[in-house]
Design a protein around this motif. Structure first.
Motif, PDB file in Angstrom:
ATOM      1  N   GLU A 143       0.827  -1.214   0.000  1.00  0.00           N
ATOM      2  CA  GLU A 143       0.000   0.000   0.000  1.00  0.00           C
ATOM      3  C   GLU A 143       0.853   1.253   0.000  1.00  0.00           C
ATOM      4  OE1 GLU A 143      -3.924  -1.875   2.294  1.00  0.00           O
ATOM      5  OE2 GLU A 143      -2.541  -0.556   3.379  1.00  0.00           O
ATOM      6  N   GLU A 144       1.928   1.240   0.779  1.00  0.00           N
ATOM      7  CA  GLU A 144       2.800   2.419   0.844  1.00  0.00           C
ATOM      8  C   GLU A 144       3.588   2.594  -0.452  1.00  0.00           C
ATOM      9  OE1 GLU A 144       2.868   4.827   2.898  1.00  0.00           O
ATOM     10  OE2 GLU A 144       1.462   3.965   4.322  1.00  0.00           O
ATOM     11  N   LEU A 145       3.978   1.479  -1.076  1.00  0.00           N
ATOM     12  CA  LEU A 145       4.677   1.543  -2.355  1.00  0.00           C
ATOM     13  C   LEU A 145       3.739   2.104  -3.434  1.00  0.00           C
ATOM     14  CD1 LEU A 145       7.504   0.812  -3.382  1.00  0.00           C
ATOM     15  CD2 LEU A 145       6.642  -1.456  -3.975  1.00  0.00           C
ATOM     16  N   THR A 146       2.490   1.680  -3.384  1.00  0.00           N
ATOM     17  CA  THR A 146       1.479   2.188  -4.322  1.00  0.00           C
ATOM     18  C   THR A 146       1.280   3.687  -4.131  1.00  0.00           C
ATOM     19  OG1 THR A 146       0.334   0.051  -4.325  1.00  0.00           O
ATOM     20  CG2 THR A 146      -0.916   1.953  -5.093  1.00  0.00           C
ATOM     21  N   THR A 147       1.163   4.108  -2.879  1.00  0.00           N
ATOM     22  CA  THR A 147       0.989   5.534  -2.559  1.00  0.00           C
ATOM     23  C   THR A 147       2.195   6.341  -3.032  1.00  0.00           C
ATOM     24  OG1 THR A 147      -0.358   4.989  -0.622  1.00  0.00           O
ATOM     25  CG2 THR A 147       0.611   7.198  -0.685  1.00  0.00           C
ATOM     26  N   LEU A 148       3.380   5.777  -2.836  1.00  0.00           N
ATOM     27  CA  LEU A 148       4.611   6.460  -3.229  1.00  0.00           C
ATOM     28  C   LEU A 148       4.619   6.781  -4.720  1.00  0.00           C
ATOM     29  CD1 LEU A 148       7.430   7.372  -2.183  1.00  0.00           C
ATOM     30  CD2 LEU A 148       8.275   5.109  -2.809  1.00  0.00           C
ATOM     31  N   MET A 149       4.050   5.882  -5.524  1.00  0.00           N
ATOM     32  CA  MET A 149       4.044   6.072  -6.978  1.00  0.00           C
ATOM     33  C   MET A 149       2.786   6.785  -7.484  1.00  0.00           C
ATOM     34  SD  MET A 149       5.878   2.631  -8.492  1.00  0.00           S
ATOM     35  CE  MET A 149       4.914   1.446  -7.585  1.00  0.00           C
ATOM     36  N   GLY A 150       1.951   7.229  -6.552  1.00  0.00           N
ATOM     37  CA  GLY A 150       0.803   8.032  -6.978  1.00  0.00           C
ATOM     38  C   GLY A 150      -0.552   7.548  -6.525  1.00  0.00           C
ATOM     39  N   GLY A 151      -0.616   6.345  -5.945  1.00  0.00           N
ATOM     40  CA  GLY A 151      -1.897   5.843  -5.450  1.00  0.00           C
ATOM     41  C   GLY A 151      -2.757   5.248  -6.544  1.00  0.00           C
ATOM     42  N   ILE A 182       3.779  21.519 -14.303  1.00  0.00           N
ATOM     43  CA  ILE A 182       3.401  20.401 -15.168  1.00  0.00           C
ATOM     44  C   ILE A 182       2.190  19.669 -14.583  1.00  0.00           C
ATOM     45  CG2 ILE A 182       5.743  20.077 -16.059  1.00  0.00           C
ATOM     46  CD1 ILE A 182       6.042  17.709 -14.116  1.00  0.00           C
ATOM     47  N   THR A 183       1.481  18.932 -15.424  1.00  0.00           N
ATOM     48  CA  THR A 183       0.319  18.172 -14.944  1.00  0.00           C
ATOM     49  C   THR A 183       0.623  16.689 -14.799  1.00  0.00           C
ATOM     50  OG1 THR A 183      -0.500  17.845 -17.196  1.00  0.00           O
ATOM     51  CG2 THR A 183      -1.302  19.788 -16.004  1.00  0.00           C
ATOM     52  N   GLY A 184       1.715  16.244 -15.402  1.00  0.00           N
ATOM     53  CA  GLY A 184       2.054  14.831 -15.305  1.00  0.00           C
ATOM     54  C   GLY A 184       3.400  14.527 -15.924  1.00  0.00           C
ATOM     55  N   VAL A 239       8.408  13.941  -4.966  1.00  0.00           N
ATOM     56  CA  VAL A 239       9.165  15.199  -5.044  1.00  0.00           C
ATOM     57  C   VAL A 239       8.350  16.318  -5.705  1.00  0.00           C
ATOM     58  CG1 VAL A 239      11.192  16.298  -6.093  1.00  0.00           C
ATOM     59  CG2 VAL A 239      11.421  14.059  -5.008  1.00  0.00           C
ATOM     60  N   THR A 240       7.612  15.980  -6.766  1.00  0.00           N
ATOM     61  CA  THR A 240       6.885  17.027  -7.519  1.00  0.00           C
ATOM     62  C   THR A 240       5.396  17.101  -7.179  1.00  0.00           C
ATOM     63  OG1 THR A 240       6.316  15.547  -9.348  1.00  0.00           O
ATOM     64  CG2 THR A 240       8.431  16.689  -9.486  1.00  0.00           C
ATOM     65  N   ASP A 241       4.881  16.059  -6.555  1.00  0.00           N
ATOM     66  CA  ASP A 241       3.444  15.911  -6.293  1.00  0.00           C
ATOM     67  C   ASP A 241       2.647  15.887  -7.595  1.00  0.00           C
ATOM     68  OD1 ASP A 241       1.330  15.457  -4.546  1.00  0.00           O
ATOM     69  OD2 ASP A 241       0.741  17.570  -4.534  1.00  0.00           O
ATOM     70  N   LYS A 242       3.294  15.457  -8.677  1.00  0.00           N
ATOM     71  CA  LYS A 242       2.625  15.311  -9.972  1.00  0.00           C
ATOM     72  C   LYS A 242       2.695  13.851 -10.391  1.00  0.00           C
ATOM     73  CE  LYS A 242       1.563  19.530  -9.996  1.00  0.00           C
ATOM     74  NZ  LYS A 242       2.187  20.593 -10.763  1.00  0.00           N
ATOM     75  N   PRO A 243       1.616  13.308 -10.928  1.00  0.00           N
ATOM     76  CA  PRO A 243       1.562  11.874 -11.213  1.00  0.00           C
ATOM     77  C   PRO A 243       2.358  11.441 -12.436  1.00  0.00           C
ATOM     78  CG  PRO A 243      -0.418  12.939 -12.027  1.00  0.00           C
ATOM     79  CD  PRO A 243       0.366  14.006 -11.306  1.00  0.00           C
ATOM     80  N   ILE A 244       2.794  10.195 -12.410  1.00  0.00           N
ATOM     81  CA  ILE A 244       3.330   9.562 -13.622  1.00  0.00           C
ATOM     82  C   ILE A 244       2.109   9.089 -14.400  1.00  0.00           C
ATOM     83  CG2 ILE A 244       4.751   7.694 -14.560  1.00  0.00           C
ATOM     84  CD1 ILE A 244       6.209   7.684 -11.805  1.00  0.00           C
ATOM     85  N   LYS A 245       1.920   9.604 -15.597  1.00  0.00           N
ATOM     86  CA  LYS A 245       0.712   9.262 -16.364  1.00  0.00           C
ATOM     87  C   LYS A 245       0.942   8.118 -17.334  1.00  0.00           C
ATOM     88  CE  LYS A 245      -2.114  13.243 -15.696  1.00  0.00           C
ATOM     89  NZ  LYS A 245      -3.443  13.726 -16.071  1.00  0.00           N
ATOM     90  N   PHE A 246       2.131   8.082 -17.929  1.00  0.00           N
ATOM     91  CA  PHE A 246       2.418   7.032 -18.904  1.00  0.00           C
ATOM     92  C   PHE A 246       3.857   6.552 -18.750  1.00  0.00           C
ATOM     93  CE2 PHE A 246      -0.893   9.667 -20.788  1.00  0.00           C
ATOM     94  CZ  PHE A 246      -1.845   8.711 -21.142  1.00  0.00           C
ATOM     95  N   ALA A 247       4.101   5.343 -19.256  1.00  0.00           N
ATOM     96  CA  ALA A 247       5.456   4.789 -19.221  1.00  0.00           C
ATOM     97  C   ALA A 247       5.774   4.154 -20.568  1.00  0.00           C
ATOM     98  CB  ALA A 247       5.578   3.744 -18.113  1.00  0.00           C
ATOM     99  N   GLY A 248       6.941   4.490 -21.115  1.00  0.00           N
ATOM    100  CA  GLY A 248       7.411   3.875 -22.358  1.00  0.00           C
ATOM    101  C   GLY A 248       8.026   2.533 -22.033  1.00  0.00           C
TER     102      GLY A 248
END
Length: 450
Positions: free
Chosen positions: A81-89, A243-245, A266-275
């Motif tokens: 759960e904490e790992l999930t939260t760390l990456m954006g929830g 930025i938004t993401g 660090v930025t409080d902005k989500p990772i939206k996509f991954a290559g």
């Protein structure tokens, strides 16, 4: 594969505590020490690690956890759960503007893969959401960037708006939006200029474009291979552009994962996509919970199902089921199935999505040789149409001809024929068993791949 070293360390650490009927504070302390070292080795931001470990400790030594019937499992649940939260929830979805078109600004440093990602995002929007994007070449300082985007546009059969290298990027963006309105494009994706490093001129230009076109999304493209540098770049761009993401590129590469685990914190902005590869269809929505499950060896069945749905032809799958049941499965069907499975991505990645695959004996360090699959395809393609339909036709001279035509040995041809017959028998048994369970009216087993 991304997170490989981190995943191995974390899985080894949590395995020690998993089956414990009683968990002490000392157990938690030892586990968090190992987790801390694993995260630091993965190049996760030091402050992020410190806060993360603090939260795990506080939750793991909670009385409710300690006195539960499965305290080891509860502690692992806390880590996940904490790992999930760390990456954006939760997954952060792409914006859809109230008025058309939705405008997306792609920003980032030169070399991060911004232009390619622009093409990948456009492809994803069309394929997944049935959108009609317009690509905009606004990097006037690098003619190669404009040419690259135009090439991508041709490959994808998508429109690209460009005014060349002499125009003002703000004018390019504004005129592109007007063209999108006229041509009913519902998304405009602006590929802006990059630099080798963050500088004032770059930021001033990007701020000017932002002020003028008021984008609905500003996606920062960062190279996951750069680790902490990616986090520093994200922090700088976020401070000046809000930025938004974030889009992480090369997450399929040999990266330690520090950027993915640090950027949101660090930025409080989500990772939206991954290559996840170099191909134009290898951009995925980023799901923090699924990624946490994969890191901890719990699999990612949802992503595996989505890959199958995207790449497996449902009509062909139903036809295949009937062929397997009637034992009329041919080498042509086998070729089709191999092509569909290969289109889903590397076999190692697909196995990594299966829960517990990391613990299966012999699978952890198995290496799938793509050349072997190519050898099998070459042997089948060297057969005549009749031979593919009826392998019983094979005699010594036919096998010799096939071996010569495929550049393989006769023993390899024999081995493939034997494996194919064994597979046909197994498939028929499986489909008949499934049919028996479901009754005569049941649909049987929908077996979309090998």
């Amino acid at each position: 594969m991304a997170f490989e070293g981190l995943a191995d360390r974390l899985q080894s650490t949590i395995q020690k505590i998993k089956g414990k009927g009683k968990v002490t504070e000392q157990d938690v302390k030892e586990m968090t020490r190992e987790v801390r070292l694993a995260l630091l080795e993965a190049d996760v931001n030091f402050k992020v690690v410190k806060d993360f470990i603090k939260r795990i400790k506080e939750r793991a030594i909670d009385q409710e956890v300690m006195e539960s019937l499965t305290p080891g499992q509860q502690v692992i649940k806390v880590v996940k759960e904490e790992l999930t939260t760390l990456m954006g929830g939760e997954q952060s979805k792409i914006a859809v503007a109230d008025r058309s078109p939705t405008v997306i600004m792609m920003v980032g440093l030169q070399g991060a893969g911004k232009t390619t990602t622009t093409g990948k995002l456009a492809n994803l929007l069309r394929k997944k959401f049935n959108r009609s994007p317009l690509l905009v070449a606004a990097d006037v300082y690098r003619p190669a960037a404009i040419n690259q985007l135009q090439t991508l546009g041709k490959q994808l059969d998508m429109p690209v708006f460009s005014l060349g290298t002499e125009a003002n990027p703000v004018d390019i963006a504004n005129q592109a939006i007007e063209q999108a309105k006229n041509n009913h494009n519902d998304y405009v994706i602006i590929d802006t200029a990059g630099r080798l490093h963050v500088d004032n001129d770059l930021m001033a230009e990007l701020q000017q474009i932002k002020a003028d076109v008021k984008p609905d999304e500003i996606f920062l493209v960062v190279d996951a291979m750069t680790g902490q540098d990616a986090v520093n770049v994200a922090e700088s761009f976020n401070e000046q552009l809000d930025i938004t993401g974030v889009v992480l590129t090369k997450l399929d590469g040999d990266t330690r994962g520090g950027a993915a685990l640090s950027i949101k914190a660090v930025t409080d902005k989500p990772i939206k996509f991954a290559g996840m590869g170099e191909k134009l269809d290898e951009l995925e929505a980023f799901h923090p919970e699924r990624m946490a499950s994969r890191i901890l060896g719990m699999g990612d069945v949802l992503s595996l199902i989505e890959k199958a749905q995207d790449n497996v032809d449902e009509k062909k799958a139903k036809e295949l089921e009937e062929k397997m049941r009637s034992a009329s499965f041919t080498f042509d069907d086998f070729l089709d199935q191999m092509a569909q499975v290969r289109s889903m991505g590397p076999m190692e990645d697909l196995l990594g999505m299966l829960p517990g695959a990391n613990k299966m004996k012999g699978l952890k360090n198995v290496q799938f040789d793509e050349k072997q699959i190519s050898h099998v395809e070459a042997i089948i393609q060297s057969m005549t149409k009749k031979e593919r339909q009826d392998p019983n036709l094979m005699n010594a001279s036919r096998k010799k001809r096939i071996a010569k035509g495929s550049g393989r040995s006769v023993s390899e041809v024999n081995r493939l024929l034997k494996q194919f017959e064994e597979m046909k028998k197994m498939m028929k048994q499986m489909t008949n068993m499934q049919k028996g369970k479901k009754g005569k009216k049941g649909k049987g087993m929908n077996f979309p791949f090998m």
